[in-house]
Scaffold this motif. Sequence first.
Motif, PDB file in Angstrom:
ATOM      1  N   ILE A 181     -19.225  19.184 -29.504  1.00 24.82           N
ATOM      2  CA  ILE A 181     -18.055  19.769 -28.861  1.00 24.82           C
ATOM      3  C   ILE A 181     -17.015  18.662 -28.691  1.00 24.82           C
ATOM      4  O   ILE A 181     -17.334  17.592 -28.178  1.00 24.82           O
ATOM      5  CB  ILE A 181     -18.422  20.356 -27.478  1.00 24.82           C
ATOM      6  N   GLN A 182     -15.820  18.930 -29.148  1.00 24.18           N
ATOM      7  CA  GLN A 182     -14.717  17.970 -28.980  1.00 24.18           C
ATOM      8  C   GLN A 182     -13.606  18.649 -28.186  1.00 24.18           C
ATOM      9  O   GLN A 182     -13.385  19.843 -28.342  1.00 24.18           O
ATOM     10  CB  GLN A 182     -14.174  17.519 -30.336  1.00 24.18           C
ATOM     11  N   PHE A 183     -12.940  17.855 -27.355  1.00 26.82           N
ATOM     12  CA  PHE A 183     -11.841  18.430 -26.597  1.00 26.82           C
ATOM     13  C   PHE A 183     -10.681  17.450 -26.508  1.00 26.82           C
ATOM     14  O   PHE A 183     -10.839  16.235 -26.580  1.00 26.82           O
ATOM     15  CB  PHE A 183     -12.292  18.833 -25.189  1.00 26.82           C
ATOM     16  N   ARG A 184      -9.538  18.042 -26.383  1.00 26.05           N
ATOM     17  CA  ARG A 184      -8.286  17.327 -26.094  1.00 26.05           C
ATOM     18  C   ARG A 184      -7.579  18.200 -25.070  1.00 26.05           C
ATOM     19  O   ARG A 184      -7.087  19.283 -25.390  1.00 26.05           O
ATOM     20  CB  ARG A 184      -7.451  17.171 -27.351  1.00 26.05           C
ATOM     21  N   LEU A 185      -7.591  17.735 -23.819  1.00 31.68           N
ATOM     22  CA  LEU A 185      -6.987  18.492 -22.735  1.00 31.68           C
ATOM     23  C   LEU A 185      -5.740  17.769 -22.243  1.00 31.68           C
ATOM     24  O   LEU A 185      -5.803  16.581 -21.923  1.00 31.68           O
ATOM     25  CB  LEU A 185      -7.980  18.659 -21.576  1.00 31.68           C
ATOM     26  N   THR A 186      -4.652  18.481 -22.200  1.00 31.55           N
ATOM     27  CA  THR A 186      -3.399  17.939 -21.703  1.00 31.55           C
ATOM     28  C   THR A 186      -3.171  18.520 -20.315  1.00 31.55           C
ATOM     29  O   THR A 186      -3.320  19.727 -20.111  1.00 31.55           O
ATOM     30  CB  THR A 186      -2.230  18.305 -22.641  1.00 31.55           C
ATOM     31  N   ALA A 187      -2.829  17.654 -19.377  1.00 33.48           N
ATOM     32  CA  ALA A 187      -2.608  18.091 -17.999  1.00 33.48           C
ATOM     33  C   ALA A 187      -1.295  17.523 -17.466  1.00 33.48           C
ATOM     34  O   ALA A 187      -0.934  16.386 -17.773  1.00 33.48           O
ATOM     35  CB  ALA A 187      -3.757  17.635 -17.103  1.00 33.48           C
ATOM     36  N   ALA A 188      -0.603  18.330 -16.679  1.00 32.02           N
ATOM     37  CA  ALA A 188       0.657  17.907 -16.079  1.00 32.02           C
ATOM     38  C   ALA A 188       0.385  17.124 -14.795  1.00 32.02           C
ATOM     39  O   ALA A 188      -0.579  17.393 -14.087  1.00 32.02           O
ATOM     40  CB  ALA A 188       1.530  19.121 -15.770  1.00 32.02           C
ATOM     41  N   ALA A 189       1.263  16.180 -14.519  1.00 31.16           N
ATOM     42  CA  ALA A 189       1.150  15.388 -13.302  1.00 31.16           C
ATOM     43  C   ALA A 189       1.817  16.136 -12.163  1.00 31.16           C
ATOM     44  O   ALA A 189       2.784  16.865 -12.341  1.00 31.16           O
ATOM     45  CB  ALA A 189       1.831  14.034 -13.499  1.00 31.16           C
ATOM     46  N   GLN A 190       1.296  15.886 -11.000  1.00 33.09           N
ATOM     47  CA  GLN A 190       1.828  16.514  -9.786  1.00 33.09           C
ATOM     48  C   GLN A 190       2.781  15.562  -9.111  1.00 33.09           C
ATOM     49  O   GLN A 190       2.612  14.382  -9.101  1.00 33.09           O
ATOM     50  CB  GLN A 190       0.668  16.826  -8.856  1.00 33.09           C
ATOM     51  N   GLN A 245       0.995  10.088 -20.828  1.00 31.25           N
ATOM     52  CA  GLN A 245       2.082  10.259 -21.785  1.00 31.25           C
ATOM     53  C   GLN A 245       3.249  10.918 -21.054  1.00 31.25           C
ATOM     54  O   GLN A 245       3.393  12.135 -21.070  1.00 31.25           O
ATOM     55  CB  GLN A 245       1.638  11.105 -22.977  1.00 31.25           C
ATOM     56  N   GLY A 246       4.029  10.092 -20.372  1.00 25.59           N
ATOM     57  CA  GLY A 246       5.139  10.616 -19.573  1.00 25.59           C
ATOM     58  C   GLY A 246       4.621  11.376 -18.371  1.00 25.59           C
ATOM     59  O   GLY A 246       3.811  10.864 -17.605  1.00 25.59           O
ATOM     60  N   LYS A 247       5.043  12.612 -18.230  1.00 23.88           N
ATOM     61  CA  LYS A 247       4.632  13.449 -17.093  1.00 23.88           C
ATOM     62  C   LYS A 247       3.329  14.195 -17.351  1.00 23.88           C
ATOM     63  O   LYS A 247       2.945  15.060 -16.582  1.00 23.88           O
ATOM     64  CB  LYS A 247       5.735  14.464 -16.761  1.00 23.88           C
ATOM     65  N   SER A 292       0.825  -1.207   0.000  1.00 29.99           N
ATOM     66  CA  SER A 292       0.000   0.000   0.000  1.00 29.99           C
ATOM     67  C   SER A 292       0.859   1.256   0.000  1.00 29.99           C
ATOM     68  O   SER A 292       0.524   2.241  -0.644  1.00 29.99           O
ATOM     69  CB  SER A 292      -0.987   0.005   1.170  1.00 29.99           C
ATOM     70  N   LEU A 293       1.999   1.227   0.691  1.00 32.89           N
ATOM     71  CA  LEU A 293       2.900   2.378   0.665  1.00 32.89           C
ATOM     72  C   LEU A 293       3.532   2.538  -0.707  1.00 32.89           C
ATOM     73  O   LEU A 293       3.658   3.657  -1.219  1.00 32.89           O
ATOM     74  CB  LEU A 293       3.996   2.233   1.726  1.00 32.89           C
ATOM     75  N   ALA A 294       3.914   1.451  -1.327  1.00 31.22           N
ATOM     76  CA  ALA A 294       4.497   1.515  -2.665  1.00 31.22           C
ATOM     77  C   ALA A 294       3.480   2.046  -3.668  1.00 31.22           C
ATOM     78  O   ALA A 294       3.803   2.859  -4.525  1.00 31.22           O
ATOM     79  CB  ALA A 294       5.000   0.144  -3.101  1.00 31.22           C
ATOM     80  N   THR A 295       2.242   1.606  -3.556  1.00 34.72           N
ATOM     81  CA  THR A 295       1.190   2.082  -4.445  1.00 34.72           C
ATOM     82  C   THR A 295       0.964   3.565  -4.242  1.00 34.72           C
ATOM     83  O   THR A 295       0.842   4.322  -5.198  1.00 34.72           O
ATOM     84  CB  THR A 295      -0.119   1.289  -4.207  1.00 34.72           C
ATOM     85  N   ALA A 296       0.894   4.009  -2.991  1.00 34.28           N
ATOM     86  CA  ALA A 296       0.691   5.426  -2.703  1.00 34.28           C
ATOM     87  C   ALA A 296       1.853   6.256  -3.222  1.00 34.28           C
ATOM     88  O   ALA A 296       1.673   7.356  -3.724  1.00 34.28           O
ATOM     89  CB  ALA A 296       0.504   5.638  -1.195  1.00 34.28           C
ATOM     90  N   ALA A 297       3.065   5.721  -3.114  1.00 29.42           N
ATOM     91  CA  ALA A 297       4.241   6.462  -3.580  1.00 29.42           C
ATOM     92  C   ALA A 297       4.222   6.619  -5.091  1.00 29.42           C
ATOM     93  O   ALA A 297       4.759   7.576  -5.623  1.00 29.42           O
ATOM     94  CB  ALA A 297       5.512   5.744  -3.136  1.00 29.42           C
ATOM     95  N   HIS A 298       3.628   5.668  -5.816  1.00 26.82           N
ATOM     96  CA  HIS A 298       3.595   5.737  -7.267  1.00 26.82           C
ATOM     97  C   HIS A 298       2.318   6.369  -7.816  1.00 26.82           C
ATOM     98  O   HIS A 298       2.172   6.493  -9.020  1.00 26.82           O
ATOM     99  CB  HIS A 298       3.768   4.335  -7.867  1.00 26.82           C
ATOM    100  N   ALA A 299       1.400   6.756  -6.954  1.00 24.97           N
ATOM    101  CA  ALA A 299       0.158   7.368  -7.422  1.00 24.97           C
ATOM    102  C   ALA A 299       0.492   8.685  -8.128  1.00 24.97           C
ATOM    103  O   ALA A 299       1.328   9.457  -7.685  1.00 24.97           O
ATOM    104  CB  ALA A 299      -0.787   7.619  -6.257  1.00 24.97           C
ATOM    105  N   VAL A 300      -0.141   8.898  -9.250  1.00 30.30           N
ATOM    106  CA  VAL A 300       0.085  10.108 -10.029  1.00 30.30           C
ATOM    107  C   VAL A 300      -1.245  10.831 -10.122  1.00 30.30           C
ATOM    108  O   VAL A 300      -2.259  10.237 -10.481  1.00 30.30           O
ATOM    109  CB  VAL A 300       0.600   9.753 -11.444  1.00 30.30           C
ATOM    110  N   GLU A 301      -1.211  12.105  -9.810  1.00 29.46           N
ATOM    111  CA  GLU A 301      -2.427  12.904  -9.910  1.00 29.46           C
ATOM    112  C   GLU A 301      -2.180  14.015 -10.933  1.00 29.46           C
ATOM    113  O   GLU A 301      -1.182  14.729 -10.840  1.00 29.46           O
ATOM    114  CB  GLU A 301      -2.809  13.483  -8.555  1.00 29.46           C
ATOM    115  N   TYR A 302      -3.078  14.125 -11.901  1.00 27.73           N
ATOM    116  CA  TYR A 302      -2.980  15.144 -12.944  1.00 27.73           C
ATOM    117  C   TYR A 302      -3.806  16.344 -12.492  1.00 27.73           C
ATOM    118  O   TYR A 302      -4.988  16.211 -12.194  1.00 27.73           O
ATOM    119  CB  TYR A 302      -3.476  14.585 -14.276  1.00 27.73           C
TER     120      TYR A 302
END
Length: 185
Positions: free
Chosen positions: A176-185, A140-142, A13-23
């Motif tokens: 309406i079409q969208f393509r939104l790119t967001a950076a990871a935190q 897609q990467g970061k 669970s700690l390893a999973t939390a450490a690898h969690a990525v939030e955009y």
Amino acid sequence: MQRTAIALLSAFSLATAAHAVEYTQVQPDKSQITFAYQQMGVAMQGAFKKFSGQLRFDPAAPAAAKSTIEVELASVDTGSSEGDTEVATKTWFDTKAFPRARFESGSVKALGGNKYEVAGKLTIKGKTVDVVVPATFAAQGKTGVFEGRLTIRRGDFSIGDGAWKAFDIVANDVVIQFRLTAAAQ
């Protein structure tokens, strides 16, 4: 044995939390919002040049996701300056009274295969309608890329009043079409 199992679960669970990525950071310069409709049976397209967004999306916990997207309606690009001026008028977007359109998510449902269903409220010209937006997500990467498509009815938002209220010249459906790119935190 039980201690070993608990230790392994804790470590996992700690390893999973450490690898969690939030955009969280929408990158408008790498994103786009477009629209398409029919005018006198001819396919027309346009885009919005200015918009901003706030989101919180973790692919491991999509049900906790939140997003708000605001579009500056005066930034519309219909392909002609005459068209841009016309759609800013009170008859269409009325950008002086209603400068922004806003989408705010209420819930996100994972459908599998990086597909999601985002339910929320879309507000244009002071009118709010519940919508469900099918979307996809790809890391897609970061950065993460969110793509989707939603058909709205312009009549639901009083887009096109007066002589334009009928749908014989300008169709009611707008995609309406969208393509939104967001950076990871």
